[in-house]
Design an enzyme around this catalytic site. Structure first.
Site, PDB file in Angstrom:
ATOM      1  N   GLY A  28       0.819  -1.219   0.000  1.00  0.00           N
ATOM      2  CA  GLY A  28       0.000   0.000   0.000  1.00  0.00           C
ATOM      3  C   GLY A  28       0.844   1.255   0.000  1.00  0.00           C
ATOM      4  O   GLY A  28       0.576   2.205   0.735  1.00  0.00           O
ATOM      5  N   ALA A  29       1.862   1.278  -0.873  1.00  0.00           N
ATOM      6  CA  ALA A  29       2.811   2.403  -0.882  1.00  0.00           C
ATOM      7  C   ALA A  29       2.468   3.437  -1.957  1.00  0.00           C
ATOM      8  O   ALA A  29       3.306   4.249  -2.326  1.00  0.00           O
ATOM      9  CB  ALA A  29       4.241   1.883  -1.063  1.00  0.00           C
ATOM     10  N   SER A  30       1.232   3.403  -2.440  1.00  0.00           N
ATOM     11  CA  SER A  30       0.838   4.353  -3.489  1.00  0.00           C
ATOM     12  C   SER A  30       0.243   5.636  -2.921  1.00  0.00           C
ATOM     13  O   SER A  30       0.016   6.587  -3.673  1.00  0.00           O
ATOM     14  CB  SER A  30      -0.190   3.692  -4.416  1.00  0.00           C
ATOM     15  N   SER A  48      -4.495  -0.108  13.947  1.00  0.00           N
ATOM     16  CA  SER A  48      -5.312   1.114  14.028  1.00  0.00           C
ATOM     17  C   SER A  48      -5.834   1.307  15.433  1.00  0.00           C
ATOM     18  O   SER A  48      -6.053   0.334  16.168  1.00  0.00           O
ATOM     19  CB  SER A  48      -6.508   1.007  13.080  1.00  0.00           C
ATOM     20  N   ALA A  83     -12.521  -5.029  13.952  1.00  0.00           N
ATOM     21  CA  ALA A  83     -12.239  -6.400  14.399  1.00  0.00           C
ATOM     22  C   ALA A  83     -10.954  -6.914  13.745  1.00  0.00           C
ATOM     23  O   ALA A  83     -10.113  -7.550  14.400  1.00  0.00           O
ATOM     24  CB  ALA A  83     -13.414  -7.313  14.050  1.00  0.00           C
ATOM     25  N   ALA A  84     -10.782  -6.622  12.456  1.00  0.00           N
ATOM     26  CA  ALA A  84      -9.558  -7.051  11.752  1.00  0.00           C
ATOM     27  C   ALA A  84      -8.333  -6.380  12.365  1.00  0.00           C
ATOM     28  O   ALA A  84      -7.300  -7.030  12.597  1.00  0.00           O
ATOM     29  CB  ALA A  84      -9.668  -6.706  10.263  1.00  0.00           C
ATOM     30  N   ILE A 103      -5.433  10.183  10.848  1.00  0.00           N
ATOM     31  CA  ILE A 103      -4.314  10.660  10.022  1.00  0.00           C
ATOM     32  C   ILE A 103      -4.894  11.216   8.712  1.00  0.00           C
ATOM     33  O   ILE A 103      -5.752  10.570   8.088  1.00  0.00           O
ATOM     34  CB  ILE A 103      -3.322   9.510   9.715  1.00  0.00           C
ATOM     35  N   TYR A 125     -13.799  -3.803  10.056  1.00  0.00           N
ATOM     36  CA  TYR A 125     -12.454  -3.217   9.980  1.00  0.00           C
ATOM     37  C   TYR A 125     -11.814  -3.188  11.372  1.00  0.00           C
ATOM     38  O   TYR A 125     -10.653  -3.590  11.541  1.00  0.00           O
ATOM     39  CB  TYR A 125     -12.587  -1.804   9.403  1.00  0.00           C
ATOM     40  N   ASN A 140       0.990  -2.719   5.404  1.00  0.00           N
ATOM     41  CA  ASN A 140       0.283  -1.443   5.568  1.00  0.00           C
ATOM     42  C   ASN A 140      -1.018  -1.354   4.781  1.00  0.00           C
ATOM     43  O   ASN A 140      -1.953  -0.680   5.199  1.00  0.00           O
ATOM     44  CB  ASN A 140       1.236  -0.309   5.141  1.00  0.00           C
TER      45      ASN A 140
HETATM   46  N1  LIG Z   1      -5.674   7.382   7.853  1.00  0.00           N
HETATM   47  C1  LIG Z   1      -5.996   7.018   9.078  1.00  0.00           C
HETATM   48  O1  LIG Z   1      -6.554   7.807   9.863  1.00  0.00           O
HETATM   49  C2  LIG Z   1      -5.681   5.624   9.559  1.00  0.00           C
HETATM   50  C3  LIG Z   1      -5.933   5.347  10.908  1.00  0.00           C
HETATM   51  C4  LIG Z   1      -5.639   4.075  11.389  1.00  0.00           C
HETATM   52  C5  LIG Z   1      -5.099   3.109  10.562  1.00  0.00           C
HETATM   53  N2  LIG Z   1      -4.871   3.402   9.248  1.00  0.00           N
HETATM   54  C6  LIG Z   1      -4.308   2.331   8.432  1.00  0.00           C
HETATM   55  O2  LIG Z   1      -3.152   2.798   7.767  1.00  0.00           O
HETATM   56  C7  LIG Z   1      -2.945   2.030   6.583  1.00  0.00           C
HETATM   57  C8  LIG Z   1      -2.715   2.983   5.430  1.00  0.00           C
HETATM   58  O3  LIG Z   1      -3.876   3.783   5.262  1.00  0.00           O
HETATM   59  P1  LIG Z   1      -3.834   5.286   4.723  1.00  0.00           P
HETATM   60  O4  LIG Z   1      -4.527   6.124   5.710  1.00  0.00           O
HETATM   61  O5  LIG Z   1      -2.467   5.638   4.289  1.00  0.00           O
HETATM   62  O6  LIG Z   1      -4.855   5.133   3.504  1.00  0.00           O
HETATM   63  P2  LIG Z   1      -4.695   5.285   1.927  1.00  0.00           P
HETATM   64  O7  LIG Z   1      -3.959   6.521   1.597  1.00  0.00           O
HETATM   65  O8  LIG Z   1      -6.081   5.089   1.417  1.00  0.00           O
HETATM   66  O9  LIG Z   1      -3.772   4.040   1.512  1.00  0.00           O
HETATM   67  C9  LIG Z   1      -4.259   2.727   1.525  1.00  0.00           C
HETATM   68  C10 LIG Z   1      -3.314   1.843   0.740  1.00  0.00           C
HETATM   69  O10 LIG Z   1      -3.839   0.518   0.779  1.00  0.00           O
HETATM   70  C11 LIG Z   1      -3.945   0.025  -0.561  1.00  0.00           C
HETATM   71  N3  LIG Z   1      -5.098  -0.856  -0.744  1.00  0.00           N
HETATM   72  C12 LIG Z   1      -6.415  -0.579  -0.571  1.00  0.00           C
HETATM   73  N4  LIG Z   1      -7.173  -1.623  -0.923  1.00  0.00           N
HETATM   74  C13 LIG Z   1      -6.318  -2.592  -1.355  1.00  0.00           C
HETATM   75  C14 LIG Z   1      -6.477  -3.910  -1.875  1.00  0.00           C
HETATM   76  N5  LIG Z   1      -7.681  -4.474  -2.050  1.00  0.00           N
HETATM   77  N6  LIG Z   1      -5.362  -4.606  -2.186  1.00  0.00           N
HETATM   78  C15 LIG Z   1      -4.140  -4.073  -2.031  1.00  0.00           C
HETATM   79  N7  LIG Z   1      -3.917  -2.833  -1.563  1.00  0.00           N
HETATM   80  C16 LIG Z   1      -4.995  -2.100  -1.224  1.00  0.00           C
HETATM   81  C17 LIG Z   1      -4.138   1.261  -1.418  1.00  0.00           C
HETATM   82  O11 LIG Z   1      -3.750   0.974  -2.766  1.00  0.00           O
HETATM   83  P3  LIG Z   1      -4.313   1.805  -4.054  1.00  0.00           P
HETATM   84  O12 LIG Z   1      -4.594   3.193  -3.564  1.00  0.00           O
HETATM   85  O13 LIG Z   1      -3.194   1.682  -5.019  1.00  0.00           O
HETATM   86  O14 LIG Z   1      -5.543   1.122  -4.521  1.00  0.00           O
HETATM   87  C18 LIG Z   1      -3.219   2.262  -0.721  1.00  0.00           C
HETATM   88  O15 LIG Z   1      -1.902   2.108  -1.167  1.00  0.00           O
HETATM   89  C19 LIG Z   1      -4.182   1.144   6.431  1.00  0.00           C
HETATM   90  O16 LIG Z   1      -3.895  -0.149   6.908  1.00  0.00           O
HETATM   91  C20 LIG Z   1      -5.208   1.826   7.324  1.00  0.00           C
HETATM   92  O17 LIG Z   1      -6.156   0.915   7.784  1.00  0.00           O
HETATM   93  C21 LIG Z   1      -5.150   4.635   8.730  1.00  0.00           C
END
Ligand SMILES: NC(=O)c1ccc[n+]([C@@H]2O[C@H](COP(=O)([O-])OP(=O)(O)OC[C@H]3O[C@@H](n4cnc5c(N)ncnc54)[C@H](OP(=O)(O)O)[C@@H]3O)[C@@H](O)[C@H]2O)c1
Length: 252
Positions: free
Chosen positions: A12-14, A144, A160-161, A191, A158, A91
């Site tokens: 998820g590094a995009s 999370s 629960a996971a 975030i 989510y 991630n």
């Molecule tokens: N933002 C917050 O407040 C927050 C809080 C707690 C935990 N988190 C966790 O932090 C991590 C990163 O989230 P983020 O906030 O940086 O969100 P984000 O910018 O939406 O990034 C999510 C990443 O996960 C990838 N992804 C989504 N669905 C996927 C699938 N079916 N298969 C493979 N990759 C997939 C996306 O890929 P594409 O975009 O290329 O599709 C993207 O690279 C996640 O695990 C999220 O649950 C975030």
């Protein structure tokens, strides 16, 4: 071994936290395996920024990690190309959508679990044997705050996971530390990433932020720095820990 010969694999590094983590680890000299799902432009941007840093090799991989066979195949491809993974950051994750329990069928539940929990197990399971062979490695699982407090609206599956990821981190840590492999987790709070642009209305996001003692959302870079710390030798005695990065929203 110098960092420049070491390999970091970030799922998820995009965008968001994963992109900031890939860049932070590249800045530290790691070669980076950049994974994405649909946002190819985002993955290319991560790749371009790493190229401009001029520190080391990077490669881009696409995979839907809610498909178990793709999780295993992705990890195999990265190992085949780089020969090793020194730092694995699990991630990639998503709410998929906000859905109340009453509207949640089993397919939806499984889809959320497949991405947010099963893929962490499957990618780790595939990367682990090489780490064991090398008797070193670090794994950081992005869990999370939802995994600790049950999550926001429509986030039961989510949450629960993510709760399971926190527990899995401890179990993995116990099993792998005898091989010199440290496993830890981070629990981001609220975030500012595309995650909330997609799943939280402006009003909901503002409500989340107003509850944070620090009175602001966190940044991807603030989470990435903690991930990089956990992956570094500076955290050499930190094992099975889940570090809160939440501006004081939830304290132990
Ligand atoms: N933002 C917050 O407040 C927050 C809080 C707690 C935990 N988190 C966790 O932090 C991590 C990163 O989230 P983020 O906030 O940086 O969100 P984000 O910018 O939406 O990034 C999510 C990443 O996960 C990838 N992804 C989504 N669905 C996927 C699938 N079916 N298969 C493979 N990759 C997939 C996306 O890929 P594409 O975009 O290329 O599709 C993207 O690279 C996640 O695990 C999220 O649950 C975030």
């Amino acid at each position: 071994m110098s960092e420049s010969e070491k390999v970091a694999f970030v799922t998820g590094a995009s965008s968001g936290i994963g992109q900031a983590t890939a860049l932070e680890l590249s800045r530290q000299g790691y070669q980076v395996a950049i994974h994405y799902f649909e946002n190819e432009a985002g993955a290319r941007e991560t790749f371009g920024q790493i190229q401009r840093l001029g520190k080391g090799r990077a490669r881009v991989y696409a995979a839907d990690l809610s498909d178990p066979s793709r999780s295993t195949q992705l990890a195999g491809d990265v190992l085949e190309d780089f020969g090793r993974v020194d730092v694995l950051v699990n991630n990639a994750g998503s709410l998929v959508e906000r859905r109340a329990l009453a509207d949640m069928d089993f397919d939806f539940w499984r889809r959320v679990m497949a991405l947010n929990l099963d893929s962490y197990f499957l990618v780790t399971r595939s990367v682990m044997p090489r780490m064991i062979e090398l008797k070193s490695g670090c794994i950081v699982n992005v869990a999370s705050i939802a995994g600790r407090h049950g999550g926001g609206p429509g986030a039961a599956a989510y949450a629960a996971a993510k709760g399971a990821v926190i527990t899995l981190t401890k179990a993995m840590a116990k099993e792998l530390i005898p091989y010199g492999i440290r496993v830890n987790a981070v629990n981001p709070g609220v975030i500012a990433t595309p995650f909330h642009k997609r799943f939280s209305s402006k009003e909901v996001f503002e409500k989340f932020v107003s509850a944070i003692p620090q009175q602001r959302a966190g940044t991807s870079e603030e989470v990435a720095k903690v991930i990089a710390f956990l992956a570094s030798d500076d955290a050499s005695h930190v094992v099975g820990e889940s570090v809160e990065v939440n501006g004081g929203l939830l304290m132990d």
